[in-house]
Design a protein around this motif. Structure first.
Motif, PDB file in Angstrom:
ATOM      1  N   VAL A 130       0.915  -1.075   0.062  1.00 36.98           N
ATOM      2  CA  VAL A 130       0.032  -0.077   0.123  1.00 36.98           C
ATOM      3  C   VAL A 130       1.038   1.130  -0.159  1.00 36.98           C
ATOM      4  CG1 VAL A 130      -2.054  -1.018   0.941  1.00 36.98           C
ATOM      5  CG2 VAL A 130      -0.181  -0.092   2.569  1.00 36.98           C
ATOM      6  N   THR A 131       0.817   2.144  -0.920  1.00 42.92           N
ATOM      7  CA  THR A 131       1.640   3.348  -1.028  1.00 42.92           C
ATOM      8  C   THR A 131       1.003   4.204  -1.978  1.00 42.92           C
ATOM      9  OG1 THR A 131       3.797   3.578  -2.046  1.00 42.92           O
ATOM     10  CG2 THR A 131       2.693   2.049  -3.062  1.00 42.92           C
ATOM     11  N   ALA A 132       1.550   5.387  -1.866  1.00 46.32           N
ATOM     12  CA  ALA A 132       1.097   6.575  -2.696  1.00 46.32           C
ATOM     13  C   ALA A 132       1.724   6.484  -4.040  1.00 46.32           C
ATOM     14  CB  ALA A 132       1.707   7.899  -1.996  1.00 46.32           C
ATOM     15  N   ARG A 133       2.867   5.607  -4.272  1.00 49.12           N
ATOM     16  CA  ARG A 133       3.532   5.450  -5.383  1.00 49.12           C
ATOM     17  C   ARG A 133       2.453   4.704  -6.431  1.00 49.12           C
ATOM     18  NH1 ARG A 133       9.202   3.108  -3.726  1.00 49.12           N
ATOM     19  NH2 ARG A 133       9.526   4.338  -1.788  1.00 49.12           N
ATOM     20  N   ALA A 134       1.735   5.222  -7.225  1.00 48.89           N
ATOM     21  CA  ALA A 134       0.536   4.642  -8.112  1.00 48.89           C
ATOM     22  C   ALA A 134       0.966   4.484  -9.594  1.00 48.89           C
ATOM     23  CB  ALA A 134      -0.448   5.434  -7.759  1.00 48.89           C
ATOM     24  N   GLY A 135       2.141   4.684  -9.963  1.00 51.18           N
ATOM     25  CA  GLY A 135       2.509   4.562 -11.437  1.00 51.18           C
ATOM     26  C   GLY A 135       2.432   3.154 -12.045  1.00 51.18           C
ATOM     27  N   GLU A 136       2.246   2.840 -13.094  1.00 56.12           N
ATOM     28  CA  GLU A 136       2.319   1.379 -13.601  1.00 56.12           C
ATOM     29  C   GLU A 136       3.710   0.816 -13.082  1.00 56.12           C
ATOM     30  OE1 GLU A 136       1.717  -0.986 -17.676  1.00 56.12           O
ATOM     31  OE2 GLU A 136       1.600   1.220 -17.478  1.00 56.12           O
ATOM     32  N   LEU A 137       4.834   1.403 -13.622  1.00 58.24           N
ATOM     33  CA  LEU A 137       6.092   0.981 -13.141  1.00 58.24           C
ATOM     34  C   LEU A 137       6.451   0.660 -11.881  1.00 58.24           C
ATOM     35  CD1 LEU A 137       8.836   0.352 -14.442  1.00 58.24           C
ATOM     36  CD2 LEU A 137       9.513   2.556 -13.962  1.00 58.24           C
ATOM     37  N   ASP A 138       5.764   1.558 -10.913  1.00 59.52           N
ATOM     38  CA  ASP A 138       5.898   1.180  -9.390  1.00 59.52           C
ATOM     39  C   ASP A 138       5.190  -0.167  -9.118  1.00 59.52           C
ATOM     40  OD1 ASP A 138       7.336   3.714  -8.510  1.00 59.52           O
ATOM     41  OD2 ASP A 138       5.642   4.701  -9.151  1.00 59.52           O
ATOM     42  N   ARG A 139       4.108  -0.332  -9.897  1.00 61.29           N
ATOM     43  CA  ARG A 139       3.391  -1.650  -9.410  1.00 61.29           C
ATOM     44  C   ARG A 139       3.956  -2.779 -10.190  1.00 61.29           C
ATOM     45  NH1 ARG A 139      -1.109   1.892 -11.215  1.00 61.29           N
ATOM     46  NH2 ARG A 139      -1.232   0.898 -13.255  1.00 61.29           N
ATOM     47  N   VAL A 140       4.443  -2.523 -11.371  1.00 57.39           N
ATOM     48  CA  VAL A 140       5.161  -3.785 -11.899  1.00 57.39           C
ATOM     49  C   VAL A 140       6.467  -4.122 -11.239  1.00 57.39           C
ATOM     50  CG1 VAL A 140       6.741  -4.580 -13.984  1.00 57.39           C
ATOM     51  CG2 VAL A 140       4.341  -3.287 -14.211  1.00 57.39           C
ATOM     52  N   VAL A 141       7.169  -3.106 -10.556  1.00 56.59           N
ATOM     53  CA  VAL A 141       8.297  -3.321  -9.705  1.00 56.59           C
ATOM     54  C   VAL A 141       7.908  -4.006  -8.556  1.00 56.59           C
ATOM     55  CG1 VAL A 141      10.245  -2.353  -8.604  1.00 56.59           C
ATOM     56  CG2 VAL A 141       9.731  -1.592 -10.610  1.00 56.59           C
ATOM     57  N   GLY A 142       6.843  -3.640  -7.843  1.00 60.42           N
ATOM     58  CA  GLY A 142       6.376  -4.211  -6.486  1.00 60.42           C
ATOM     59  C   GLY A 142       6.214  -5.797  -6.643  1.00 60.42           C
ATOM     60  N   LEU A 143       5.415  -5.847  -7.692  1.00 59.72           N
ATOM     61  CA  LEU A 143       4.901  -7.267  -8.036  1.00 59.72           C
ATOM     62  C   LEU A 143       6.132  -8.436  -8.423  1.00 59.72           C
ATOM     63  CD1 LEU A 143       1.712  -6.550 -10.146  1.00 59.72           C
ATOM     64  CD2 LEU A 143       1.816  -7.374  -7.725  1.00 59.72           C
ATOM     65  N   ASP A 144       7.308  -7.740  -9.230  1.00 58.52           N
ATOM     66  CA  ASP A 144       8.326  -8.500  -9.613  1.00 58.52           C
ATOM     67  C   ASP A 144       9.375  -8.800  -8.341  1.00 58.52           C
ATOM     68  OD1 ASP A 144       7.919  -8.531 -12.255  1.00 58.52           O
ATOM     69  OD2 ASP A 144       9.052  -6.750 -12.822  1.00 58.52           O
ATOM     70  N   TYR A 145       9.034  -7.852  -7.270  1.00 63.23           N
ATOM     71  CA  TYR A 145       9.856  -8.111  -6.250  1.00 63.23           C
ATOM     72  C   TYR A 145       9.313  -8.970  -5.211  1.00 63.23           C
ATOM     73  CZ  TYR A 145      13.482  -4.422  -6.301  1.00 63.23           C
ATOM     74  OH  TYR A 145      14.741  -3.855  -6.654  1.00 63.23           O
ATOM     75  N   GLY A 146       8.043  -9.552  -5.516  1.00 62.72           N
ATOM     76  CA  GLY A 146       7.148 -10.532  -4.741  1.00 62.72           C
ATOM     77  C   GLY A 146       6.048 -10.232  -4.116  1.00 62.72           C
ATOM     78  N   ALA A 147       5.524  -8.994  -4.357  1.00 62.62           N
ATOM     79  CA  ALA A 147       4.300  -8.628  -3.810  1.00 62.62           C
ATOM     80  C   ALA A 147       3.108  -9.447  -4.492  1.00 62.62           C
ATOM     81  CB  ALA A 147       4.094  -7.259  -4.032  1.00 62.62           C
ATOM     82  N   ASP A 148       1.920  -9.681  -3.790  1.00 64.08           N
ATOM     83  CA  ASP A 148       0.970 -10.391  -4.450  1.00 64.08           C
ATOM     84  C   ASP A 148      -0.346  -9.503  -4.685  1.00 64.08           C
ATOM     85  OD1 ASP A 148       1.494 -13.432  -3.834  1.00 64.08           O
ATOM     86  OD2 ASP A 148       1.890 -12.304  -1.910  1.00 64.08           O
ATOM     87  N   ASP A 149      -0.298  -8.223  -4.317  1.00 61.87           N
ATOM     88  CA  ASP A 149      -1.252  -7.240  -4.484  1.00 61.87           C
ATOM     89  C   ASP A 149      -0.846  -5.890  -4.270  1.00 61.87           C
ATOM     90  OD1 ASP A 149      -3.782  -6.046  -5.331  1.00 61.87           O
ATOM     91  OD2 ASP A 149      -4.748  -6.938  -3.688  1.00 61.87           O
ATOM     92  N   TYR A 150      -1.205  -4.877  -4.885  1.00 62.46           N
ATOM     93  CA  TYR A 150      -0.676  -3.576  -5.025  1.00 62.46           C
ATOM     94  C   TYR A 150      -1.828  -2.549  -4.720  1.00 62.46           C
ATOM     95  CZ  TYR A 150       2.721   0.215  -5.906  1.00 62.46           C
ATOM     96  OH  TYR A 150       3.502   1.383  -5.908  1.00 62.46           O
ATOM     97  N   LEU A 151      -1.833  -1.762  -3.643  1.00 64.63           N
ATOM     98  CA  LEU A 151      -2.981  -0.867  -3.652  1.00 64.63           C
ATOM     99  C   LEU A 151      -2.452   0.514  -3.247  1.00 64.63           C
ATOM    100  CD1 LEU A 151      -6.219  -0.723  -2.748  1.00 64.63           C
ATOM    101  CD2 LEU A 151      -5.656  -0.997  -0.421  1.00 64.63           C
ATOM    102  N   ALA A 152      -3.140   1.519  -4.266  1.00 64.73           N
ATOM    103  CA  ALA A 152      -2.676   2.884  -4.184  1.00 64.73           C
ATOM    104  C   ALA A 152      -3.215   3.701  -3.213  1.00 64.73           C
ATOM    105  CB  ALA A 152      -2.684   3.503  -5.368  1.00 64.73           C
ATOM    106  N   LYS A 153      -2.812   4.493  -2.305  1.00 66.25           N
ATOM    107  CA  LYS A 153      -3.287   5.510  -1.458  1.00 66.25           C
ATOM    108  C   LYS A 153      -3.685   6.827  -2.242  1.00 66.25           C
ATOM    109  CE  LYS A 153      -0.232   4.412   2.379  1.00 66.25           C
ATOM    110  NZ  LYS A 153       1.007   4.825   3.251  1.00 66.25           N
ATOM    111  N   PRO A 154      -4.911   7.129  -1.823  1.00 68.74           N
ATOM    112  CA  PRO A 154      -5.653   6.738  -0.722  1.00 68.74           C
ATOM    113  C   PRO A 154      -6.698   5.600  -1.154  1.00 68.74           C
ATOM    114  CG  PRO A 154      -6.648   8.802  -1.667  1.00 68.74           C
ATOM    115  CD  PRO A 154      -5.295   8.681  -2.224  1.00 68.74           C
ATOM    116  N   PHE A 155      -6.918   4.768   0.045  1.00 69.92           N
ATOM    117  CA  PHE A 155      -7.934   3.824  -0.444  1.00 69.92           C
ATOM    118  C   PHE A 155      -9.134   3.594   0.510  1.00 69.92           C
ATOM    119  CE2 PHE A 155      -4.168   2.326   1.974  1.00 69.92           C
ATOM    120  CZ  PHE A 155      -4.693   1.739   3.021  1.00 69.92           C
ATOM    121  N   GLY A 156     -10.060   2.931   0.189  1.00 67.16           N
ATOM    122  CA  GLY A 156     -11.174   2.751   1.112  1.00 67.16           C
ATOM    123  C   GLY A 156     -10.923   1.633   1.976  1.00 67.16           C
ATOM    124  N   LEU A 157     -11.274   1.625   3.251  1.00 69.50           N
ATOM    125  CA  LEU A 157     -10.990   0.475   4.217  1.00 69.50           C
ATOM    126  C   LEU A 157     -11.663  -0.735   3.672  1.00 69.50           C
ATOM    127  CD1 LEU A 157     -11.180   2.196   7.744  1.00 69.50           C
ATOM    128  CD2 LEU A 157      -9.084   1.341   6.187  1.00 69.50           C
TER     129      LEU A 157
END
Length: 228
Positions: A80-107
């Motif tokens: 969960v992060t304010a870094r919401a760009g496509e490249l940020d999501r791709v890198v996060g998933l490549d590093y082993g994350a299963d899901d990516y949620l951009a801030k702000p988000f609903g509970l």
């Protein structure tokens, strides 16, 4: 047994509602405010889901994600992060994350994603067979299981057990149980709680559940394992 969640977030105003919301859903929640603390926590007691912020004070969250995977952590990781760009999501998933949620988000969305991650993790691990007497609480479905058999509980019995399970091995005060399982404005007798606890104990014992609801005189109740 209730599902476990580790929240890695250094901002108190973001972490507090996350912890509060997930605890009310019946999860066992731990929260740390730094990357190394998260890695230490995973090494000592791995959570089923790690909710990971990237902007941590001591190290980048991506490094936490990578090191956790390299260390053998096989639970779910949600960034969960304010870094919401496509490249940020791709890198996060490549590093082993299963899901990516951009801030702000609903509970509500976060809760739904956590439930989905838990379902996927259970399916991946083949976690369909539970040891005899093991307690499992499915908060979303409001069902309780002892091993692979279901324990039939009333609504209030389920609510009380969920609150106790969220604070496993810790004492939960009578006032908190009444406020969360009934209502903060409940004006009835607190004997209602004792009667509900009595029925809950009897049902868990009859089902062979090894966890016990223990009374702490003058304070409240605690859910503890058989070996506690």
């Amino acid at each position: 047994m209730a599902h476990s969640v580790l929240i890695v977030e250094d901002e108190e105003d973001i972490a507090f509602p996350l912890v509060r919301t997930l605890e009310r859903e019946g999860y066992l929640v731990q929260r740390v405010d730094a990357g190394q603390k998260a890695l230490d926590q995973l090494a000592a007691r791995p959570a089923e889901v790690m909710i990971l912020d990237l902007g941590l004070p001591d190290m980048d969250g991506l490094d936490v994600c990578r090191q956790a995977r390299e260390s053998g952590y096989d639970g779910a990781i949600m960034i969960v992060t304010a870094r919401a760009g496509e490249l940020d999501r791709v890198v996060g998933l490549d590093y082993g994350a299963d899901d990516y949620l951009a801030k702000p988000f609903g509970l509500a969305e976060l809760q739904a994603r956590v439930r989905a991650l838990l379902r996927r993790t259970a399916a991946h691990n083949g976690a369909t067979h539970l040891p005899e007497g093991a307690l499992r609480i499915d908060v979303a479905a409001r069902r309780v299981f002892a091993g692979n058999g279901e324990v039939s509980l009333t609504g209030k019995e389920f609510d009380v057990l969920s609150v106790l399970a969220a604070q496993r091995d810790k004492v939960v005060s009578r006032d908190r149980l009444m406020a969360e399982a009934w209502d903060a404005n409940w004006y009835g007798s607190t004997k209602t709680l004792d009667v509900t606890i009595g029925r809950l104990r009897q049902k868990l014992e009859s089902a062979g559940v090894t966890d016990k609801v223990v009374a702490v005189r003058g304070v409240g109740f605690r859910l503890e394992g058989a070996d506690a």
